[in-house]
Design a protein around this motif. Sequence first.
Motif, PDB file in Angstrom:
ATOM      1  N   GLU A 105     -45.139 -41.414 -21.584  1.00  0.00           N
ATOM      2  CA  GLU A 105     -44.756 -42.803 -21.282  1.00  0.00           C
ATOM      3  C   GLU A 105     -43.248 -43.020 -21.337  1.00  0.00           C
ATOM      4  OE1 GLU A 105     -47.768 -46.346 -22.060  1.00  0.00           O
ATOM      5  OE2 GLU A 105     -47.570 -45.081 -23.834  1.00  0.00           O
ATOM      6  N   GLU A 323     -51.416 -47.869 -17.376  1.00  0.00           N
ATOM      7  CA  GLU A 323     -51.521 -48.989 -18.320  1.00  0.00           C
ATOM      8  C   GLU A 323     -50.166 -49.289 -18.953  1.00  0.00           C
ATOM      9  OE1 GLU A 323     -53.833 -50.283 -22.447  1.00  0.00           O
ATOM     10  OE2 GLU A 323     -54.522 -48.528 -21.322  1.00  0.00           O
ATOM     11  N   ARG A 326     -47.999 -51.055 -16.488  1.00  0.00           N
ATOM     12  CA  ARG A 326     -48.329 -52.479 -16.360  1.00  0.00           C
ATOM     13  C   ARG A 326     -47.747 -53.280 -17.522  1.00  0.00           C
ATOM     14  NH1 ARG A 326     -53.207 -50.362 -14.186  1.00  0.00           N
ATOM     15  NH2 ARG A 326     -54.179 -50.253 -16.249  1.00  0.00           N
ATOM     16  N   GLU A 327     -47.836 -52.724 -18.734  1.00  0.00           N
ATOM     17  CA  GLU A 327     -47.249 -53.393 -19.906  1.00  0.00           C
ATOM     18  C   GLU A 327     -45.737 -53.535 -19.741  1.00  0.00           C
ATOM     19  OE1 GLU A 327     -48.271 -51.286 -23.447  1.00  0.00           O
ATOM     20  OE2 GLU A 327     -50.427 -51.400 -23.075  1.00  0.00           O
TER      21      GLU A 327
END
Length: 340
Positions: A105, A323, A326-327
């Motif tokens: 990430e 995910e 998107r955050e």
Amino acid sequence: MNRAKFYGLMLLAGLAAASPAGAADIKERNIKVGIGLSADHPQGQAVARFAELVSQRSDGKIKVKLFAGGLLGNDVSMVSSLQGGTQEMTIPDTSTLVGIAGLKEFGLINLPFLFNSSSEADALLDGPFGQKLMAKLPEKGLIGLGFWENGFRQISNNRRPITKAEDIQGLKLRVIQNPLFIDTFKTLGANALPMPFPEVYTALETGTVDGQENPMATLVASKFYEVQKHTVVSNHIYSVWAFLMSKKFWDKLTPDEQQLLTEAANEATAFERQTIRAFDATALEEIKSKGVEVTTLSDEETAKLRELTKPVSEKFVQEFGAEGAREMQAELEKIRAAKN
């Protein structure tokens, strides 16, 4: 208990209460901080500031020593040394962390044309999203003490000025050892060659590569202007450093030492961001004064680059975590809305 012993114990208790909190919990420590850049780069200056703060607040007990210019290795090898406990601190580009299982990430920060400004990046990295990333580090043997700015990256080369997207095609460009950077420049038609930073100057000097991409501050501090003729203000990727400590070393520290280092790191982070932005503001003129031709892409050409790199962003959003992306995007939208 006799009266003399009683008063003696009371005196000791009073002295303990009057002593600075945690003073007895600061031990003699040596901290090696390795970086790939030169000591006079804003990154090196910020390490010097960190060392000064730590020395002052530990009464000289904790000594921080800077090893600049890749003396302790490149970003990849130094991160590995932190995990193994043979080195205490380093400040790699966050893209380096993507190669460690479970830290993909971190790569989302480097998506092409993600940020509009440094203030947006600060708000994102100091907020919930950045803290979520930092929380992933301890299980990988690392402690995150702050995000430092490297800055918006620009392209330099020896072959031609870049005034339009097509001018990037065919250039041999050194890039960070990271698939996103490699794919970004391959998509733009360049021959992307991954290479550790300490090797870049020689590669430019010998013509092994035509050019490289880094923030202006790095171009000046590393004297790339001596071996480059052209630079374009492209702002294609925003680059971030992670101020890291070995968890093996961290776990040996007392709570008071951990607090001292955390507070010094917070101040050093603010100092680094301020210093590098001031340096970057003057770097452009300095590069010009050294004879480097500087061009700036038009809004139309920047939009073209943004469109060309969209498939790269889409690909790596899936790889780094949809995910998380998107955050991150939701946080950015909140940040932008708050500014308006």
